[in-house]
Motif scaffolding. Structure first.
Motif, PDB file in Angstrom:
ATOM      1  N   ALA A 181       0.601  28.609  61.149  1.00 43.54           N
ATOM      2  CA  ALA A 181      -1.020  28.796  61.206  1.00 43.54           C
ATOM      3  C   ALA A 181      -1.255  27.556  61.453  1.00 43.54           C
ATOM      4  CB  ALA A 181      -1.197  30.161  61.105  1.00 43.54           C
ATOM      5  N   SER A 182      -1.721  27.315  60.217  1.00 41.93           N
ATOM      6  CA  SER A 182      -2.018  25.984  60.600  1.00 41.93           C
ATOM      7  C   SER A 182      -1.958  24.236  61.228  1.00 41.93           C
ATOM      8  CB  SER A 182      -2.902  25.584  59.099  1.00 41.93           C
ATOM      9  OG  SER A 182      -3.052  26.206  58.036  1.00 41.93           O
ATOM     10  N   LYS A 220       1.113  42.594  54.608  1.00 40.32           N
ATOM     11  CA  LYS A 220       0.890  40.907  53.983  1.00 40.32           C
ATOM     12  C   LYS A 220       0.021  41.261  52.894  1.00 40.32           C
ATOM     13  CE  LYS A 220      -0.844  37.013  56.590  1.00 40.32           C
ATOM     14  NZ  LYS A 220      -1.193  36.495  57.812  1.00 40.32           N
ATOM     15  N   ARG A 262      -2.870  33.249  52.326  1.00 44.62           N
ATOM     16  CA  ARG A 262      -3.965  32.266  52.233  1.00 44.62           C
ATOM     17  C   ARG A 262      -5.139  33.183  50.992  1.00 44.62           C
ATOM     18  NH1 ARG A 262      -5.354  27.792  54.852  1.00 44.62           N
ATOM     19  NH2 ARG A 262      -5.236  25.912  52.710  1.00 44.62           N
ATOM     20  N   SER A 270      -6.206  39.582  63.068  1.00 45.31           N
ATOM     21  CA  SER A 270      -6.710  41.010  62.329  1.00 45.31           C
ATOM     22  C   SER A 270      -7.519  41.873  63.230  1.00 45.31           C
ATOM     23  CB  SER A 270      -7.277  41.355  61.053  1.00 45.31           C
ATOM     24  OG  SER A 270      -5.976  40.364  59.934  1.00 45.31           O
ATOM     25  N   PRO A 273      -6.958  32.445  66.040  1.00 40.96           N
ATOM     26  CA  PRO A 273      -7.412  32.275  66.297  1.00 40.96           C
ATOM     27  C   PRO A 273      -5.961  31.901  67.391  1.00 40.96           C
ATOM     28  CG  PRO A 273      -8.708  30.616  64.925  1.00 40.96           C
ATOM     29  CD  PRO A 273      -7.407  31.684  64.076  1.00 40.96           C
ATOM     30  N   ASN A 291      -2.399  43.450  56.603  1.00 40.77           N
ATOM     31  CA  ASN A 291      -2.828  42.081  56.356  1.00 40.77           C
ATOM     32  C   ASN A 291      -3.975  43.482  54.916  1.00 40.77           C
ATOM     33  OD1 ASN A 291      -4.696  40.455  54.965  1.00 40.77           O
ATOM     34  ND2 ASN A 291      -5.934  39.945  57.141  1.00 40.77           N
ATOM     35  N   LEU A 339     -13.238  26.607  56.139  1.00 40.69           N
ATOM     36  CA  LEU A 339     -11.242  27.066  56.295  1.00 40.69           C
ATOM     37  C   LEU A 339     -10.861  25.978  56.093  1.00 40.69           C
ATOM     38  CD1 LEU A 339      -9.752  30.016  55.623  1.00 40.69           C
ATOM     39  CD2 LEU A 339     -10.719  30.131  58.257  1.00 40.69           C
ATOM     40  N   ALA A 347      -1.300  35.427  62.374  1.00 41.74           N
ATOM     41  CA  ALA A 347      -2.218  35.670  62.407  1.00 41.74           C
ATOM     42  C   ALA A 347      -3.522  35.048  62.692  1.00 41.74           C
ATOM     43  CB  ALA A 347      -2.960  36.926  61.257  1.00 41.74           C
ATOM     44  N   SER A 356      -3.888  24.145  55.798  1.00 42.20           N
ATOM     45  CA  SER A 356      -2.978  24.652  54.696  1.00 42.20           C
ATOM     46  C   SER A 356      -1.629  22.877  54.683  1.00 42.20           C
ATOM     47  CB  SER A 356      -0.951  25.216  54.437  1.00 42.20           C
ATOM     48  OG  SER A 356      -0.916  25.276  55.618  1.00 42.20           O
ATOM     49  N   SER A 365       5.037  33.538  55.056  1.00 36.24           N
ATOM     50  CA  SER A 365       3.523  32.329  55.713  1.00 36.24           C
ATOM     51  C   SER A 365       3.077  31.492  54.691  1.00 36.24           C
ATOM     52  CB  SER A 365       2.780  33.819  56.370  1.00 36.24           C
ATOM     53  OG  SER A 365       1.669  32.881  56.176  1.00 36.24           O
ATOM     54  N   GLY A 366       3.009  30.188  54.909  1.00 35.31           N
ATOM     55  CA  GLY A 366       1.387  30.013  54.521  1.00 35.31           C
ATOM     56  C   GLY A 366       2.453  27.773  53.924  1.00 35.31           C
ATOM     57  N   GLY A 367       2.042  26.837  54.961  1.00 34.91           N
ATOM     58  CA  GLY A 367       2.872  26.222  54.287  1.00 34.91           C
ATOM     59  C   GLY A 367       3.711  25.503  55.380  1.00 34.91           C
TER      60      GLY A 367
HETATM   61  C1  LIG Z   1      -9.137  29.958  60.703  1.00 32.10           C
HETATM   62  C2  LIG Z   1      -7.751  31.269  60.158  1.00 32.10           C
HETATM   63  C3  LIG Z   1      -7.748  32.202  61.406  1.00 32.10           C
HETATM   64  C4  LIG Z   1      -7.173  33.131  60.661  1.00 32.10           C
HETATM   65  N1  LIG Z   1      -7.253  34.555  60.357  1.00 32.10           N
HETATM   66  C5  LIG Z   1      -6.325  35.751  60.139  1.00 32.10           C
HETATM   67  C6  LIG Z   1      -6.577  37.309  60.544  1.00 32.10           C
HETATM   68  O1  LIG Z   1      -7.341  37.013  61.539  1.00 32.10           O
HETATM   69  N2  LIG Z   1      -5.554  37.442  59.537  1.00 32.10           N
HETATM   70  C7  LIG Z   1      -4.605  37.729  59.159  1.00 32.10           C
HETATM   71  O2  LIG Z   1      -4.156  38.366  58.217  1.00 32.10           O
HETATM   72  N3  LIG Z   1      -4.298  36.097  59.036  1.00 32.10           N
HETATM   73  C8  LIG Z   1      -5.578  35.019  58.768  1.00 32.10           C
HETATM   74  N4  LIG Z   1      -5.196  33.378  58.695  1.00 32.10           N
HETATM   75  C9  LIG Z   1      -3.941  33.456  57.761  1.00 32.10           C
HETATM   76  C10 LIG Z   1      -3.011  33.265  58.262  1.00 32.10           C
HETATM   77  O3  LIG Z   1      -2.546  34.250  59.451  1.00 32.10           O
HETATM   78  C11 LIG Z   1      -1.445  32.167  57.490  1.00 32.10           C
HETATM   79  O4  LIG Z   1      -1.049  33.611  57.034  1.00 32.10           O
HETATM   80  C12 LIG Z   1      -1.914  31.605  56.964  1.00 32.10           C
HETATM   81  O5  LIG Z   1      -3.359  30.541  56.917  1.00 32.10           O
HETATM   82  C13 LIG Z   1      -1.415  30.608  55.972  1.00 32.10           C
HETATM   83  O6  LIG Z   1      -0.260  29.780  56.914  1.00 32.10           O
HETATM   84  P1  LIG Z   1      -0.368  28.372  57.145  1.00 32.10           P
HETATM   85  O7  LIG Z   1      -0.193  27.332  55.910  1.00 32.10           O
HETATM   86  O8  LIG Z   1       0.621  28.739  58.608  1.00 32.10           O
HETATM   87  O9  LIG Z   1      -1.615  28.275  57.821  1.00 32.10           O
HETATM   88  C14 LIG Z   1      -6.188  32.799  59.478  1.00 32.10           C
HETATM   89  C15 LIG Z   1      -5.531  31.791  59.305  1.00 32.10           C
HETATM   90  C16 LIG Z   1      -6.247  30.513  59.359  1.00 32.10           C
HETATM   91  C17 LIG Z   1      -6.905  28.793  59.577  1.00 32.10           C
END
Ligand SMILES: Cc1cc2nc3c(=O)[nH]c(=O)nc-3n(C[C@H](O)[C@H](O)[C@H](O)COP(=O)(O)O)c2cc1C
Length: 335
Positions: free
Chosen positions: A269-270, A172, A200, A46, A23, A135, A217, A21, A220, A246-248
């Motif tokens: 995501a990151s 989540k 996160r 979300s 942008p 979430n 923001l 999840a 990660s 999810s994360g890292g």
């Molecule tokens: C810019 C941005 C927007 C995010 N928007 C959402 C969101 O709308 N809903 C959600 O559940 N997580 C959102 N997340 C969290 C990510 O889905 C993910 O759980 C989190 O960034 C950890 O993963 P990563 O280490 O790959 O970034 C967002 C993360 C980022 C960086």
């Protein structure tokens, strides 16, 4: 060659790498690029309870024009600078993604209070969502709401969403639960099919010059992965839920670790926001290569091999190891 096909929430995915999840799902072009690079599914950004409630309030507003002059009633509506009001833009984007992507699109609902807003899950299903990720991100600031009350509300939300839809529901979570295995069991009893570990926490900083809260923001890094590996390894043997990491996750090797710890899928995501959606291909190739080299025939064969039940030294995930590490620590010799 390892078969990367995997099953998550009853869906067959061609790859365990899932767009988290973020942008990326706002942007059809970026989403298409990440899918072309090998993503097995996409989770949408979300839809927030506040957006849904704003729409419901607007409906009341229409029915009861007295609200026009009622400042107090108007103050219940969230600030439109902060929230895109209403649900229709979200639903239209969901339809777009479903129409143009040949992978499952998972909608994401965020809220923290039980209430009628959960009815919107039905609309997400009707507009094409293959599953719903709930979430449960919340920032608890009240000193009177206890952990038990918060968890009970969260289970109520899960149950009410599960009751609205026939598509699978995954939840989540944040990393902050005292007894994660027990809560996971309760989520399962409430009807959840999976759990995503972890969101996160948005961590505001302090700007010392402006004496203000610094709203940024940050992406990660792989340093955030071990927190997830630990939780996955502990939950995998005891939980009947399907686990998503999810994360890292920034490389194929990070993804491999998450799968070995017990994740059926790995959400990213990151890494995609930082390096572009095509980065998914690099992660995909590295994961595939590693699984091949280790002669795993499938993702499911590798899943959980390093969990608490299966690791060669499972006690390394446990408390005793914590004590050993602390007591075995040696200061670095000064030159
Ligand atoms: C810019 C941005 C927007 C995010 N928007 C959402 C969101 O709308 N809903 C959600 O559940 N997580 C959102 N997340 C969290 C990510 O889905 C993910 O759980 C989190 O960034 C950890 O993963 P990563 O280490 O790959 O970034 C967002 C993360 C980022 C960086």
């Amino acid at each position: 060659m390892t078969d990367l096909t995997t099953s998550w929430l009853g869906l067959t995915l061609r790859s365990p790498l899932v767009i988290a999840a973020s942008p990326i799902s706002h942007d059809l072009v970026a989403a298409k690029q990440a899918v072309a690079a090998g993503a097995g599914a996409i989770v949408m950004y979300s839809l927030f309870e506040e957006q849904v409630v704003a729409e419901q309030m607007a409906a009341h507003h229409f029915l009861d024009s007295r609200i026009d002059n009622d400042a107090e009633a108007r103050s219940f509506l969230p600030d439109s600078d902060v929230f895109a009001l209403g649900t229709e833009p979200y639903l239209r984007q969901l339809e777009q993604l479903c129409q143009h992507l040949d992978v499952p699109v998972i909608a994401s609902l965020n809220g923290n209070t039980p209430g009628g807003w959960t009815d919107y899950a039905k609309q997400l299903e009707a507009r094409g969502a293959a599953a719903i990720e709930l979430n449960l991100y919340d920032v608890v600031t009240s000193a009177t709401r206890t952990a038990a009350e918060i968890e009970s509300d969260q289970l109520g939300i899960v149950e009410s969403v599960v009751n609205q839809v026939s598509v699978p529901v995954t939840v989540k979570l944040s990393p902050f639960y005292s007894a994660l295995p027990a809560f996971a069991k309760q989520l399962k009893n409430a009807g959840a099919r999976g759990v995503t570990l972890f969101n996160r926490f948005y961590q505001p900083d302090i700007d010392l010059e402006q004496l203000d809260v610094d709203l940024k923001l940050a992406y990660s890094t792989s340093a955030e992965l071990p927190l997830r590996l630990h939780a996955l390894a502990i939950l995998h043997p005891s939980s009947a839920l399907e686990l998503a990491c999810s994360g890292g996750v920034h490389s194929g090797l990070d993804a491999a670790k998450a799968i070995l710890a017990g994740a059926s899928v790995v959400q990213i995501a990151s890494a995609l926001l930082e390096h572009g959606p095509e980065q998914l291909a690099t992660i995909h190739n590295e994961l595939h290569q590693w699984l091949d080299d280790k002669q795993y025939r499938s993702v499911s064969e590798a899943c959980g091999v390093m969990s608490l039940a299966s690791a060669p030294a499972p006690q390394q995930w446990e408390r005793l190891n914590y004590m050993k590490i602390l007591q075995g620590w040696q200061p670095r010799k000064r030159k």
